[in-house]
Scaffold this motif. Structure first.
Motif, PDB file in Angstrom:
ATOM      1  N   CYS A  22       0.848  -1.188   0.000  1.00  0.00           N
ATOM      2  CA  CYS A  22       0.000   0.000   0.000  1.00  0.00           C
ATOM      3  C   CYS A  22       0.884   1.239   0.000  1.00  0.00           C
ATOM      4  O   CYS A  22       1.681   1.449   0.915  1.00  0.00           O
ATOM      5  CB  CYS A  22      -0.916   0.019   1.230  1.00  0.00           C
ATOM      6  N   TRP A  23       0.743   2.050  -1.028  1.00  0.00           N
ATOM      7  CA  TRP A  23       1.524   3.274  -1.154  1.00  0.00           C
ATOM      8  C   TRP A  23       0.998   4.372  -0.237  1.00  0.00           C
ATOM      9  O   TRP A  23       1.686   5.351   0.015  1.00  0.00           O
ATOM     10  CB  TRP A  23       1.534   3.754  -2.597  1.00  0.00           C
ATOM     11  N   GLY A  24      -0.200   4.213   0.295  1.00  0.00           N
ATOM     12  CA  GLY A  24      -0.781   5.232   1.168  1.00  0.00           C
ATOM     13  C   GLY A  24      -0.264   5.171   2.594  1.00  0.00           C
ATOM     14  O   GLY A  24      -0.007   6.192   3.216  1.00  0.00           O
ATOM     15  N   CYS A  25      -0.093   3.956   3.120  1.00  0.00           N
ATOM     16  CA  CYS A  25       0.314   3.834   4.522  1.00  0.00           C
ATOM     17  C   CYS A  25       1.511   2.900   4.723  1.00  0.00           C
ATOM     18  O   CYS A  25       1.839   2.564   5.854  1.00  0.00           O
ATOM     19  CB  CYS A  25      -0.865   3.391   5.373  1.00  0.00           C
ATOM     20  N   PHE A  26       2.125   2.469   3.626  1.00  0.00           N
ATOM     21  CA  PHE A  26       3.388   1.719   3.688  1.00  0.00           C
ATOM     22  C   PHE A  26       3.287   0.381   4.407  1.00  0.00           C
ATOM     23  O   PHE A  26       4.139   0.034   5.215  1.00  0.00           O
ATOM     24  CB  PHE A  26       4.496   2.572   4.304  1.00  0.00           C
ATOM     25  N   ILE A  36      -6.192 -12.412   3.347  1.00  0.00           N
ATOM     26  CA  ILE A  36      -4.972 -11.793   3.852  1.00  0.00           C
ATOM     27  C   ILE A  36      -4.418 -12.691   4.950  1.00  0.00           C
ATOM     28  O   ILE A  36      -5.097 -12.968   5.939  1.00  0.00           O
ATOM     29  CB  ILE A  36      -5.250 -10.388   4.401  1.00  0.00           C
ATOM     30  N   SER A  37      -3.190 -13.163   4.767  1.00  0.00           N
ATOM     31  CA  SER A  37      -2.601 -14.067   5.754  1.00  0.00           C
ATOM     32  C   SER A  37      -1.602 -13.365   6.669  1.00  0.00           C
ATOM     33  O   SER A  37      -1.336 -13.847   7.758  1.00  0.00           O
ATOM     34  CB  SER A  37      -1.943 -15.257   5.068  1.00  0.00           C
ATOM     35  N   SER A  38      -1.036 -12.229   6.217  1.00  0.00           N
ATOM     36  CA  SER A  38      -0.166 -11.460   7.102  1.00  0.00           C
ATOM     37  C   SER A  38      -0.090 -10.011   6.624  1.00  0.00           C
ATOM     38  O   SER A  38      -0.263  -9.717   5.444  1.00  0.00           O
ATOM     39  CB  SER A  38       1.236 -12.062   7.187  1.00  0.00           C
ATOM     40  N   ILE A  39       0.141  -9.128   7.587  1.00  0.00           N
ATOM     41  CA  ILE A  39       0.248  -7.695   7.326  1.00  0.00           C
ATOM     42  C   ILE A  39       1.470  -7.185   8.070  1.00  0.00           C
ATOM     43  O   ILE A  39       1.629  -7.448   9.270  1.00  0.00           O
ATOM     44  CB  ILE A  39      -1.007  -6.943   7.806  1.00  0.00           C
ATOM     45  N   HIS A  40       2.335  -6.469   7.348  1.00  0.00           N
ATOM     46  CA  HIS A  40       3.540  -5.910   7.949  1.00  0.00           C
ATOM     47  C   HIS A  40       3.689  -4.449   7.558  1.00  0.00           C
ATOM     48  O   HIS A  40       3.354  -4.061   6.446  1.00  0.00           O
ATOM     49  CB  HIS A  40       4.786  -6.661   7.480  1.00  0.00           C
ATOM     50  N   GLN A  41       4.203  -3.650   8.489  1.00  0.00           N
ATOM     51  CA  GLN A  41       4.553  -2.269   8.198  1.00  0.00           C
ATOM     52  C   GLN A  41       6.007  -2.233   7.763  1.00  0.00           C
ATOM     53  O   GLN A  41       6.860  -2.852   8.401  1.00  0.00           O
ATOM     54  CB  GLN A  41       4.370  -1.391   9.433  1.00  0.00           C
ATOM     55  N   VAL A  42       6.297  -1.520   6.683  1.00  0.00           N
ATOM     56  CA  VAL A  42       7.667  -1.376   6.212  1.00  0.00           C
ATOM     57  C   VAL A  42       8.263  -0.162   6.917  1.00  0.00           C
ATOM     58  O   VAL A  42       7.771   0.956   6.780  1.00  0.00           O
ATOM     59  CB  VAL A  42       7.726  -1.203   4.680  1.00  0.00           C
ATOM     60  N   GLU A  43       9.313  -0.395   7.694  1.00  0.00           N
ATOM     61  CA  GLU A  43       9.971   0.671   8.450  1.00  0.00           C
ATOM     62  C   GLU A  43      10.937   1.454   7.554  1.00  0.00           C
ATOM     63  O   GLU A  43      11.238   1.023   6.436  1.00  0.00           O
ATOM     64  CB  GLU A  43      10.715   0.081   9.647  1.00  0.00           C
ATOM     65  N   GLU A  44      11.420   2.589   8.034  1.00  0.00           N
ATOM     66  CA  GLU A  44      12.328   3.446   7.262  1.00  0.00           C
ATOM     67  C   GLU A  44      13.604   2.728   6.839  1.00  0.00           C
ATOM     68  O   GLU A  44      14.147   2.998   5.777  1.00  0.00           O
ATOM     69  CB  GLU A  44      12.689   4.697   8.064  1.00  0.00           C
ATOM     70  N   ASP A  45      14.077   1.796   7.662  1.00  0.00           N
ATOM     71  CA  ASP A  45      15.305   1.079   7.340  1.00  0.00           C
ATOM     72  C   ASP A  45      15.058  -0.148   6.467  1.00  0.00           C
ATOM     73  O   ASP A  45      15.970  -0.899   6.158  1.00  0.00           O
ATOM     74  CB  ASP A  45      16.053   0.686   8.609  1.00  0.00           C
ATOM     75  N   GLY A  46      13.795  -0.374   6.068  1.00  0.00           N
ATOM     76  CA  GLY A  46      13.455  -1.499   5.208  1.00  0.00           C
ATOM     77  C   GLY A  46      13.023  -2.752   5.948  1.00  0.00           C
ATOM     78  O   GLY A  46      12.584  -3.712   5.335  1.00  0.00           O
ATOM     79  N   SER A  47      13.139  -2.738   7.256  1.00  0.00           N
ATOM     80  CA  SER A  47      12.710  -3.898   8.042  1.00  0.00           C
ATOM     81  C   SER A  47      11.180  -3.932   8.114  1.00  0.00           C
ATOM     82  O   SER A  47      10.502  -2.945   7.838  1.00  0.00           O
ATOM     83  CB  SER A  47      13.318  -3.851   9.443  1.00  0.00           C
ATOM     84  N   LEU A  48      10.649  -5.089   8.490  1.00  0.00           N
ATOM     85  CA  LEU A  48       9.205  -5.272   8.581  1.00  0.00           C
ATOM     86  C   LEU A  48       8.794  -5.467  10.031  1.00  0.00           C
ATOM     87  O   LEU A  48       9.451  -6.184  10.782  1.00  0.00           O
ATOM     88  CB  LEU A  48       8.767  -6.495   7.770  1.00  0.00           C
TER      89      LEU A  48
END
Length: 66
Positions: A22-26, A36-48
């Motif tokens: 999602c380009w709106g909320c990363f 949907i089996s999993s949801i992760h937030q992409v952090e600034e350093d690229g980690s999830l």
């Protein structure tokens, strides 16, 4: 059409076979068998960071249509 479960936008792109971004909320979504089996937030350093406990509580999965 796929909507982001967090910000409800359609601004979602495919990044892998079963992965969407999602380009709106990363956040990154993994979809298996139309759910949907999993949801992760992409952090600034690229980690999830997992958001499964917020969106997929009690083992329930949102059904989506691709």
């Amino acid at each position: 059409m796929l909507r982001c479960p967090n910000c409800n936008t359609h601004d979602i792109g495919r990044v892998g076979t079963n992965q969407f971004y999602c380009w709106g909320c990363f956040i990154e979504l993994t979809v298996n068998d139309g759910k949907i089996s999993s949801i992760h937030q992409v952090e600034e350093d690229g980690s999830l960071s997992s958001l499964n406990d917020l969106f997929l509580g009690d083992g329930e999965q949102d059904s989506i249509s691709l």
